[in-house]
Scaffold this active site. Structure first.
Site, PDB file in Angstrom:
ATOM      1  CG  HIS A 163     -10.142  -2.344  -4.865  1.00 39.17           C
ATOM      2  ND1 HIS A 163     -10.530  -2.513  -3.558  1.00 39.17           N
ATOM      3  CD2 HIS A 163     -11.232  -2.579  -5.618  1.00 39.17           C
ATOM      4  CE1 HIS A 163     -11.802  -2.855  -3.530  1.00 39.17           C
ATOM      5  NE2 HIS A 163     -12.262  -2.899  -4.761  1.00 39.17           N
ATOM      6  CE1 TYR A 179      -3.817  -2.293   0.106  1.00 41.40           C
ATOM      7  CE2 TYR A 179      -2.718  -3.313   1.991  1.00 41.40           C
ATOM      8  CZ  TYR A 179      -3.702  -3.336   1.031  1.00 41.40           C
ATOM      9  OH  TYR A 179      -4.574  -4.390   0.954  1.00 41.40           O
TER      10      TYR A 179
HETATM   11  C1  DQA Z   1      -7.931  -2.868  -0.915  1.00 42.17           C
HETATM   12  C2  DQA Z   1      -7.851  -4.351  -1.294  1.00 42.17           C
HETATM   13  C3  DQA Z   1      -8.643  -5.196  -0.316  1.00 42.17           C
HETATM   14  O1  DQA Z   1      -8.564  -6.567  -0.682  1.00 42.17           O
HETATM   15  C4  DQA Z   1      -8.092  -5.051   1.075  1.00 42.17           C
HETATM   16  O2  DQA Z   1      -8.891  -5.755   1.993  1.00 42.17           O
HETATM   17  C5  DQA Z   1      -7.936  -3.617   1.490  1.00 42.17           C
HETATM   18  C6  DQA Z   1      -7.483  -2.639   0.519  1.00 42.17           C
HETATM   19  C7  DQA Z   1      -7.036  -1.994  -1.819  1.00 42.17           C
HETATM   20  O3  DQA Z   1      -7.228  -0.782  -1.795  1.00 42.17           O
HETATM   21  O4  DQA Z   1      -6.161  -2.516  -2.526  1.00 42.17           O
HETATM   22  O5  DQA Z   1      -8.105  -3.280   2.652  1.00 42.17           O
HETATM   23  O6  DQA Z   1      -9.259  -2.421  -1.074  1.00 42.17           O
END
Ligand code: DQA
Length: 142
Positions: A99, A23
């Protein structure tokens, strides 16, 4: 001025600390500030929120549906199983699912979104820039 709500689900408040290899190192506070700036450049009034509580997210979605506010949502973990979030998302007219990571290149359970059938569009795997792209779309829509 077009108003856009950017709604973030569980654990996204931990951005910058949480799994940075996936992230990144930008914190949630930095992301929120950045998106308000993006909104200002695009002529949008942007409000950024995050919650770990499903009922709160549902209340925000009801508010957006009622006020016909455009929404950018990252439903995070709820994406993959929450019918309650999907039931609230379906009521919002203009809503983009974002995402940060490419959920299709990770564990199998992340490949399915119960929310995607009910959104205007989906942006996946483009990092935090996905939020900017969603805002750019709403700005172009007017
Ligand atoms: C997410 C992807 C999801 O699978 C995960 O549970 C997240 C973040 C993303 O932004 O890549 O919390 O939504």
């Amino acid at each position: 001025m077009t108003r856009v709500l950017v709604l973030n689900g569980p654990n996204l408040g931990q951005l910058g600390k949480r799994e940075p290899a996936i992230y990144g190192h930008v914190t949630y506070a930095q992301l929120a500030e950045h998106l308000i700036g993006t909104g200002a450049r695009l002529g949008l009034e942007v409000e950024v929120r995050q919650t770990d509580a499903e009922h709160e997210m549902i209340r925000w979605l009801h508010e957006a549906a009622e006020e016909k506010t455009a929404v950018v949502i990252n439903p995070a973990g709820w994406t993959h199983y929450s019918i309650a979030i999907a039931d609230a998302v379906v009521q919002v007219e203009k809503i983009i699912e974002v995402h940060i990571s490419n959920v299709h290149a990770r564990e199998d359970f992340r490949r399915h979104s119960v929310v995607s059938p009910y959104v205007t569009g989906v942006i996946v795997g483009l990092g935090l820039g996905g939020y900017d792209l969603a805002l750019t779309h709403f700005a172009a829509q007017g």
